[in-house]
Scaffold this motif. Sequence first.
Motif, PDB file in Angstrom:
ATOM      1  N   ASP A 522       0.841  -1.179   0.000  1.00 50.56           N
ATOM      2  CA  ASP A 522       0.000   0.000   0.000  1.00 50.56           C
ATOM      3  C   ASP A 522       0.888   1.245   0.000  1.00 50.56           C
ATOM      4  OD1 ASP A 522      -2.988   0.937   0.674  1.00 50.56           O
ATOM      5  OD2 ASP A 522      -1.577   2.193   1.813  1.00 50.56           O
ATOM      6  N   ALA A 523       0.360   2.336  -0.551  1.00 55.03           N
ATOM      7  CA  ALA A 523       1.141   3.572  -0.613  1.00 55.03           C
ATOM      8  C   ALA A 523       1.615   4.008   0.764  1.00 55.03           C
ATOM      9  CB  ALA A 523       0.316   4.673  -1.267  1.00 55.03           C
ATOM     10  N   ALA A 524       0.812   3.730   1.803  1.00 50.12           N
ATOM     11  CA  ALA A 524       1.192   4.144   3.155  1.00 50.12           C
ATOM     12  C   ALA A 524       2.404   3.380   3.676  1.00 50.12           C
ATOM     13  CB  ALA A 524       0.013   3.962   4.104  1.00 50.12           C
ATOM     14  N   GLU A 525       2.699   2.208   3.075  1.00 54.22           N
ATOM     15  CA  GLU A 525       3.851   1.414   3.504  1.00 54.22           C
ATOM     16  C   GLU A 525       5.156   1.861   2.852  1.00 54.22           C
ATOM     17  OE1 GLU A 525       3.093  -2.982   3.901  1.00 54.22           O
ATOM     18  OE2 GLU A 525       1.423  -2.458   2.596  1.00 54.22           O
ATOM     19  N   ILE A 526       5.070   2.794   1.911  1.00 52.90           N
ATOM     20  CA  ILE A 526       6.241   3.185   1.135  1.00 52.90           C
ATOM     21  C   ILE A 526       6.499   4.663   1.353  1.00 52.90           C
ATOM     22  CG2 ILE A 526       7.297   3.209  -1.140  1.00 52.90           C
ATOM     23  CD1 ILE A 526       5.103   1.239  -2.025  1.00 52.90           C
ATOM     24  N   PRO A 527       7.535   5.016   2.079  1.00 50.29           N
ATOM     25  CA  PRO A 527       7.853   6.435   2.193  1.00 50.29           C
ATOM     26  C   PRO A 527       8.232   6.985   0.824  1.00 50.29           C
ATOM     27  CG  PRO A 527       9.664   5.110   3.030  1.00 50.29           C
ATOM     28  CD  PRO A 527       8.535   4.151   2.741  1.00 50.29           C
ATOM     29  N   PRO A 528       7.901   8.251   0.539  1.00 50.93           N
ATOM     30  CA  PRO A 528       8.318   8.822  -0.742  1.00 50.93           C
ATOM     31  C   PRO A 528       9.831   8.719  -0.913  1.00 50.93           C
ATOM     32  CG  PRO A 528       6.767  10.272   0.376  1.00 50.93           C
ATOM     33  CD  PRO A 528       7.158   9.216   1.364  1.00 50.93           C
ATOM     34  N   THR A 529      10.252   8.294  -2.089  1.00 51.02           N
ATOM     35  CA  THR A 529      11.678   8.119  -2.374  1.00 51.02           C
ATOM     36  C   THR A 529      11.993   8.678  -3.757  1.00 51.02           C
ATOM     37  OG1 THR A 529      11.363   5.948  -3.395  1.00 51.02           O
ATOM     38  CG2 THR A 529      11.756   5.990  -1.012  1.00 51.02           C
ATOM     39  N   VAL A 530      13.259   8.677  -4.097  1.00 51.74           N
ATOM     40  CA  VAL A 530      13.665   9.088  -5.443  1.00 51.74           C
ATOM     41  C   VAL A 530      12.970   8.232  -6.492  1.00 51.74           C
ATOM     42  CG1 VAL A 530      15.630   9.233  -7.027  1.00 51.74           C
ATOM     43  CG2 VAL A 530      15.878  10.005  -4.656  1.00 51.74           C
ATOM     44  N   ASN A 531      12.794   6.933  -6.210  1.00 49.55           N
ATOM     45  CA  ASN A 531      12.089   6.064  -7.156  1.00 49.55           C
ATOM     46  C   ASN A 531      10.664   6.527  -7.413  1.00 49.55           C
ATOM     47  OD1 ASN A 531      14.099   4.273  -7.871  1.00 49.55           O
ATOM     48  ND2 ASN A 531      13.592   2.777  -6.291  1.00 49.55           N
ATOM     49  N   SER A 532      10.043   7.191  -6.445  1.00 54.61           N
ATOM     50  CA  SER A 532       8.685   7.685  -6.643  1.00 54.61           C
ATOM     51  C   SER A 532       8.645   8.701  -7.773  1.00 54.61           C
ATOM     52  CB  SER A 532       8.167   8.333  -5.353  1.00 54.61           C
ATOM     53  OG  SER A 532       8.232   7.454  -4.259  1.00 54.61           O
ATOM     54  N   LEU A 533       9.719   9.437  -7.943  1.00 51.72           N
ATOM     55  CA  LEU A 533       9.791  10.402  -9.036  1.00 51.72           C
ATOM     56  C   LEU A 533      10.196   9.733 -10.341  1.00 51.72           C
ATOM     57  CD1 LEU A 533      11.510  13.321  -7.121  1.00 51.72           C
ATOM     58  CD2 LEU A 533       9.260  13.430  -8.213  1.00 51.72           C
ATOM     59  N   LYS A 534      11.034   8.716 -10.273  1.00 52.24           N
ATOM     60  CA  LYS A 534      11.491   8.059 -11.499  1.00 52.24           C
ATOM     61  C   LYS A 534      10.351   7.354 -12.222  1.00 52.24           C
ATOM     62  CE  LYS A 534      15.593   6.028 -11.374  1.00 52.24           C
ATOM     63  NZ  LYS A 534      16.766   5.250 -10.908  1.00 52.24           N
ATOM     64  N   SER A 535       9.316   7.000 -11.516  1.00 47.11           N
ATOM     65  CA  SER A 535       8.183   6.346 -12.163  1.00 47.11           C
ATOM     66  C   SER A 535       7.092   7.338 -12.521  1.00 47.11           C
ATOM     67  CB  SER A 535       7.610   5.265 -11.242  1.00 47.11           C
ATOM     68  OG  SER A 535       7.144   5.834 -10.033  1.00 47.11           O
ATOM     69  N   ALA A 536       7.356   8.633 -12.385  1.00 47.63           N
ATOM     70  CA  ALA A 536       6.331   9.648 -12.596  1.00 47.63           C
ATOM     71  C   ALA A 536       5.943   9.750 -14.070  1.00 47.63           C
ATOM     72  CB  ALA A 536       6.835  11.005 -12.107  1.00 47.63           C
ATOM     73  N   PRO A 537       4.641   9.620 -14.396  1.00 50.17           N
ATOM     74  CA  PRO A 537       4.214   9.794 -15.790  1.00 50.17           C
ATOM     75  C   PRO A 537       4.266  11.242 -16.228  1.00 50.17           C
ATOM     76  CG  PRO A 537       2.311   9.456 -14.370  1.00 50.17           C
ATOM     77  CD  PRO A 537       3.523   9.259 -13.506  1.00 50.17           C
ATOM     78  N   SER A 538       4.159  12.174 -15.272  1.00 44.09           N
ATOM     79  CA  SER A 538       4.251  13.598 -15.586  1.00 44.09           C
ATOM     80  C   SER A 538       4.822  14.310 -14.376  1.00 44.09           C
ATOM     81  CB  SER A 538       2.877  14.181 -15.937  1.00 44.09           C
ATOM     82  OG  SER A 538       1.980  14.042 -14.852  1.00 44.09           O
ATOM     83  N   ARG A 560      16.655  15.051 -16.809  1.00 41.93           N
ATOM     84  CA  ARG A 560      17.230  14.022 -17.683  1.00 41.93           C
ATOM     85  C   ARG A 560      17.740  12.830 -16.888  1.00 41.93           C
ATOM     86  NH1 ARG A 560      21.729  15.740 -20.796  1.00 41.93           N
ATOM     87  NH2 ARG A 560      22.022  17.611 -19.538  1.00 41.93           N
ATOM     88  N   SER A 561      18.340  13.062 -15.736  1.00 47.77           N
ATOM     89  CA  SER A 561      18.879  11.948 -14.960  1.00 47.77           C
ATOM     90  C   SER A 561      17.770  11.060 -14.408  1.00 47.77           C
ATOM     91  CB  SER A 561      19.761  12.458 -13.824  1.00 47.77           C
ATOM     92  OG  SER A 561      18.997  13.119 -12.846  1.00 47.77           O
ATOM     93  N   LEU A 562      16.613  11.642 -14.090  1.00 52.64           N
ATOM     94  CA  LEU A 562      15.487  10.858 -13.583  1.00 52.64           C
ATOM     95  C   LEU A 562      14.634  10.276 -14.708  1.00 52.64           C
ATOM     96  CD1 LEU A 562      14.318  13.076 -10.577  1.00 52.64           C
ATOM     97  CD2 LEU A 562      15.591  10.928 -10.484  1.00 52.64           C
ATOM     98  N   GLY A 563      14.966  10.593 -15.963  1.00 50.21           N
ATOM     99  CA  GLY A 563      14.220  10.055 -17.091  1.00 50.21           C
ATOM    100  C   GLY A 563      12.821  10.630 -17.215  1.00 50.21           C
ATOM    101  N   LEU A 564      12.637  11.892 -16.838  1.00 46.93           N
ATOM    102  CA  LEU A 564      11.312  12.528 -16.871  1.00 46.93           C
ATOM    103  C   LEU A 564      11.083  13.124 -18.255  1.00 46.93           C
ATOM    104  CD1 LEU A 564      11.441  14.247 -13.358  1.00 46.93           C
ATOM    105  CD2 LEU A 564      10.421  12.049 -13.977  1.00 46.93           C
ATOM    106  N   ARG A 565      10.679  12.271 -19.187  1.00 43.47           N
ATOM    107  CA  ARG A 565      10.574  12.687 -20.585  1.00 43.47           C
ATOM    108  C   ARG A 565       9.509  13.756 -20.809  1.00 43.47           C
ATOM    109  NH1 ARG A 565      11.061   7.135 -20.437  1.00 43.47           N
ATOM    110  NH2 ARG A 565      12.960   6.270 -21.371  1.00 43.47           N
ATOM    111  N   ASN A 566       8.438  13.734 -20.035  1.00 46.70           N
ATOM    112  CA  ASN A 566       7.330  14.662 -20.248  1.00 46.70           C
ATOM    113  C   ASN A 566       7.336  15.814 -19.246  1.00 46.70           C
ATOM    114  OD1 ASN A 566       6.250  13.003 -22.342  1.00 46.70           O
ATOM    115  ND2 ASN A 566       5.391  11.644 -20.771  1.00 46.70           N
ATOM    116  N   ALA A 567       8.462  16.063 -18.636  1.00 47.21           N
ATOM    117  CA  ALA A 567       8.516  17.079 -17.584  1.00 47.21           C
ATOM    118  C   ALA A 567       8.423  18.487 -18.168  1.00 47.21           C
ATOM    119  CB  ALA A 567       9.792  16.932 -16.770  1.00 47.21           C
ATOM    120  N   ALA A 568       7.753  19.361 -17.418  1.00 49.19           N
ATOM    121  CA  ALA A 568       7.728  20.789 -17.727  1.00 49.19           C
ATOM    122  C   ALA A 568       8.665  21.502 -16.764  1.00 49.19           C
ATOM    123  CB  ALA A 568       6.310  21.336 -17.590  1.00 49.19           C
ATOM    124  N   ILE A 569       9.357  22.531 -17.246  1.00 50.52           N
ATOM    125  CA  ILE A 569      10.242  23.336 -16.406  1.00 50.52           C
ATOM    126  C   ILE A 569       9.707  24.762 -16.401  1.00 50.52           C
ATOM    127  CG2 ILE A 569      12.583  24.195 -16.070  1.00 50.52           C
ATOM    128  CD1 ILE A 569      13.639  21.696 -17.413  1.00 50.52           C
TER     129      ILE A 569
END
Length: 691
Positions: A522-538, A560-569
Amino acid sequence: MPIRLAALCVWTAALLFWGAGRPAWAAALRVTHDLSIELVPSAHLLNGHDRMSIRVDDRHKLVFSLSERVTQIRVETEGKPRTFKFSNSELEIPLESDERRRTIEVAVAYEAVFNDPVPVHPLNTDNPGFGVTASISEAGVFLLAGAGWYPDLVDGQDSFVLRVRAPAGIVAVTAGLGLGHVTSDGQTLSEWRIDHAARGLALSAAAYQVHERNVGDVTAAAYLLPQNQELAPAYLDATARYLKLYSDLFGPYPFPKFAVVENFFPTGFGFPSYTLLGSTVLRLPFILSTSLGHEIAHCWWGNGVYVDFETGNWSEALTTYVSDYLYKEMESPAAARDYRLQALRNYSTLVPPAKDFPLSRFTSRTDTLTKAVGYDKGAMVFHMLRRRIGEDAFWGALRDIYREKLFQPASWDDLRDAFERRSGQALGDFFDQWVKRKGAPQVRLEEVRSEPAPGWEAVTGHVVQEKPIFTAEMELALETRDGRVGQTIRLSEASRRFEFRGVSEPKQLAIDPDCHTLRRLDAAEIPPTVNSLKSAPSATLVICAQASGNGRRLADIISRSLGLRNAAILDEEEIGPGRLDDRDVILVGLPRDRSLLRTTPSGLRLDAGGFSLEGSKPPADADTFFGVMPHPGSPLRVLGIFLPGTPVAAESAAAKITHYGRYSYLTFKDGQIQDKGSWPVIHSPVIHRWN
């Protein structure tokens, strides 16, 4: 593959063995290559001549894979020129009727220019191959199996005698047995014999100095460039230890040597009988205790017993389990439990249910999602199997598979048969669910009650699972005033009642507290981590005023390092009300709107004066911070914040964030990691606490 010190996480788990599968094992023709290669690094040129002895069946043509970059092709059969067709990287040679059902000699001469651009300072390393297949340069030579640098019969089963000529001092290394390196007349000749190269042959060459040591009948070797010669003794010692460990576990090492080979650009490959590591990675101290053993284990699994890729690649899961995980188990029960927990977190975080797929469809790692299925989920499946059938049956079955299938393809079904024979158990349902079906159970506690009685209590409740329904063994652990009480339930429906009777005052009840069962957390069992951002669709990266002049540069590096292809800056001034609510957010610098930081975990202080972490190193020890925390406007999103130090140090730190995926926060000093950790889990649906 990564370079720099930033490689920490990737190199622990992401070194690749070479597994380009063959399309048809049963129809394989035996091919003996007498292959001569001349390398001309100054021109990126390879001149080749391959004289092959082929036992032909009743087919009407031979089809070879050969790079489209090959030119000047000349073909002979039985010493006579032969017409051929070459297109789309395939060389077709027609056969006459009298050339079938016997052994014939085919010779192919050719030349090719191989000059793939190689990465120097890659930011994203989730795809460890970087798209490089073949490169010849004065810095070194890298030719992958499957790159078409020699004629490769598409359904051939190959053995080689290989001779490589290169400028003086350039030593070539490949799989198999080294026959020597001799320098004369301005050239170095390297000779090799390869008896088993069922998936093709790779080749590396550079100005190596060779270090060797006998380990029983096996040669441990290190092919190192001049700047890393002092590393040879440690790598030879570690290689000897791993060879003994796995020979005792599975059976005799199947090759004449194991070599650690240095590459001139960042790679991390494991080939039959050697591993190819980038220069900087070789110097990372943890490689000796983790990744090196993983690649040596592949000489038994994947490069010794081959993978039947049509039914899925089981070897990454098994190799991960008997190396990365086993080393933690040998360290301590706590370290092993932490590894299993992280495997569950990786799977749950990086594999969205909509993109999940069965282990039977995993062939190779190409990104974090495929890695989480093929390595993390797969290792947990072998862990559950070991617990189900017991130690003797598990390790005995692996010895059986190795003995029976060495240099032959094996499928998941072949593995199941071996485990069934050793254990005497029918395991079809186990493999159907965990290998051929996607997903994992997601469970929670409901209706937990305690009923006091004179001196003792009864605790009851339900373990509930979300759809789709799985069958799984779930451990329940009840912490009481007098200690821990446990029981195991078989969960095969949406809800299962449990009961503890005659226990002292209950303190805490938990499902699977030691993480022995594959499940989707469950989401409550997983503290937010860098991996949480690496799987981000947006995602949106917000450049705050505090980031000063290089904020956009830092945002680009992080993206670029996190592979966020659809990221806005965006600049902070462009952010309107609610604009960030439906996207993961990374703040570059401290925002003016401090309400964005209202989910800051307890113990973390962020302000204009810098940052501090309760229980961490003093702020003076670090100049740059990155942390991931709950999103202030959406429970389904996360917020990251990057507080930069000096421009150069901040850029170095930003490029390294991606390699610490399991952690919630990172601190750096002068671009080097100082501290890392994860926020504690406060509430969980699999834990019930009594006040």
